[in-house]
Design a protein around this motif. Structure first.
Motif, PDB file in Angstrom:
ATOM      1  N   VAL A  83       0.860  -1.177   0.000  1.00  0.00           N
ATOM      2  CA  VAL A  83       0.000   0.000   0.000  1.00  0.00           C
ATOM      3  C   VAL A  83       0.897   1.229   0.000  1.00  0.00           C
ATOM      4  O   VAL A  83       1.625   1.474   0.958  1.00  0.00           O
ATOM      5  CB  VAL A  83      -0.921   0.029   1.238  1.00  0.00           C
ATOM      6  CG1 VAL A  83      -1.787   1.287   1.233  1.00  0.00           C
ATOM      7  CG2 VAL A  83      -1.784  -1.231   1.299  1.00  0.00           C
ATOM      8  N   ALA A 105      -2.555  -0.831  -3.624  1.00  0.00           N
ATOM      9  CA  ALA A 105      -3.410   0.316  -3.289  1.00  0.00           C
ATOM     10  C   ALA A 105      -2.527   1.548  -3.197  1.00  0.00           C
ATOM     11  O   ALA A 105      -1.314   1.449  -2.982  1.00  0.00           O
ATOM     12  CB  ALA A 105      -4.141   0.076  -1.969  1.00  0.00           C
ATOM     13  N   LEU A 107      -2.737   5.394  -1.374  1.00  0.00           N
ATOM     14  CA  LEU A 107      -3.442   6.326  -0.516  1.00  0.00           C
ATOM     15  C   LEU A 107      -2.679   7.646  -0.481  1.00  0.00           C
ATOM     16  O   LEU A 107      -1.456   7.661  -0.390  1.00  0.00           O
ATOM     17  CB  LEU A 107      -3.568   5.767   0.907  1.00  0.00           C
ATOM     18  CG  LEU A 107      -4.259   4.403   1.021  1.00  0.00           C
ATOM     19  CD1 LEU A 107      -4.191   3.894   2.460  1.00  0.00           C
ATOM     20  CD2 LEU A 107      -5.697   4.482   0.547  1.00  0.00           C
ATOM     21  N   THR A 119      -8.256  -1.030   4.051  1.00  0.00           N
ATOM     22  CA  THR A 119      -7.444  -1.467   2.908  1.00  0.00           C
ATOM     23  C   THR A 119      -6.571  -2.655   3.311  1.00  0.00           C
ATOM     24  O   THR A 119      -6.508  -3.658   2.594  1.00  0.00           O
ATOM     25  CB  THR A 119      -6.565  -0.298   2.405  1.00  0.00           C
ATOM     26  OG1 THR A 119      -7.423   0.770   1.997  1.00  0.00           O
ATOM     27  CG2 THR A 119      -5.694  -0.727   1.238  1.00  0.00           C
ATOM     28  N   HIS A 122      -8.616  -5.869   3.866  1.00  0.00           N
ATOM     29  CA  HIS A 122      -9.019  -6.432   2.578  1.00  0.00           C
ATOM     30  C   HIS A 122      -7.840  -7.158   1.912  1.00  0.00           C
ATOM     31  O   HIS A 122      -7.975  -8.303   1.473  1.00  0.00           O
ATOM     32  CB  HIS A 122      -9.549  -5.324   1.675  1.00  0.00           C
ATOM     33  CG  HIS A 122      -9.784  -5.753   0.270  1.00  0.00           C
ATOM     34  ND1 HIS A 122     -10.852  -6.537  -0.096  1.00  0.00           N
ATOM     35  CD2 HIS A 122      -9.064  -5.534  -0.862  1.00  0.00           C
ATOM     36  CE1 HIS A 122     -10.780  -6.779  -1.393  1.00  0.00           C
ATOM     37  NE2 HIS A 122      -9.703  -6.179  -1.873  1.00  0.00           N
TER      38      HIS A 122
END
Length: 132
Positions: A83, A105, A107, A119, A122
Motif C-alpha cells: 500500500v 493500493a 493512498l 485497505t 481487505h
C-alpha cells in the motif's frame, strides 16, 4: 474482517519519523504487529516475515516504486500486499506508475486511519496463507 492478532505484521516504511510513528501507533492500536523502516534498502531487509507493507513513495535511497518492483521480483515477496502512501507523489500519473510497479493500493496523505485499516484488512484477508 481478519483476526489481526493471529498473523498480521505490517512493515511501515517512511523516512519521516513523525509520520512513521503515527502510522505505526494507529496500526498497533488496531491490533497489528508493526516493523518499521526509514529507507528502501532497510525495508527490503525486513520484509521477509511481514503480511503487508505500507510504503512511502519518497524515500532517501530508492523511490517506493522501485522498492515495490524489487519486492515483486522475488518469489518470497511477489504476492506481498503493498500500500503506497504519499503526500508528494499524488497525481493520477504517479498513482498509475505505482500500480504499474506492482502496488495493490495507493493512498494520498493525510490518510484516514480507518481507510488504511480497511485497505489492509481487505488485502491481507485476500492473500493466501503463507507459512515460513
Amino acid at each position: 474482517m481478519i483476526d489481526r492478532t493471529q498473523h498480521s505484521v505490517v512493515l511501515v516504511v517512511d523516512d519521516n519519523e513523525a509520520t512513521r510513528y503515527s502510522t505505526a501507533r494507529n496500526l498497533r492500536a488496531a491490533g497489528f504487529n508493526v516493523v518499521q523502516a526509514s529507507a528502501g534498502a532497510e525495508a527490503l531487509e525486513l520484509v521477509e516475515f511481514v503480511s503487508a507493507v505500507i510504503l512511502d513513495v519518497h524515500l532517501p535511497d530508492l523511490l517506493g516504486f522501485e522498492v515495490c518492483r524489487l519486492l515483486r521480483s522475488k518469489a518470497t515477496t511477489a504476492d506481498l500486499p503493498v500500500v503506497y502512501v504519499s503526500a508528494m507523489y499524488v497525481s493520477e500519473s504517479d498513482q498509475q506508475a505505482g500500480m504499474q510497479a506492482g502496488g495493490n493500493a495507493y493512498l494520498v496523505s493525510p490518510v484516514d486511519p480507518e481507510a488504511m485499516l480497511a485497505t489492509l484488512d481487505h488485502l491481507i484477508g485476500d492473500r493466501p496463507t503463507v507459512t515460513h
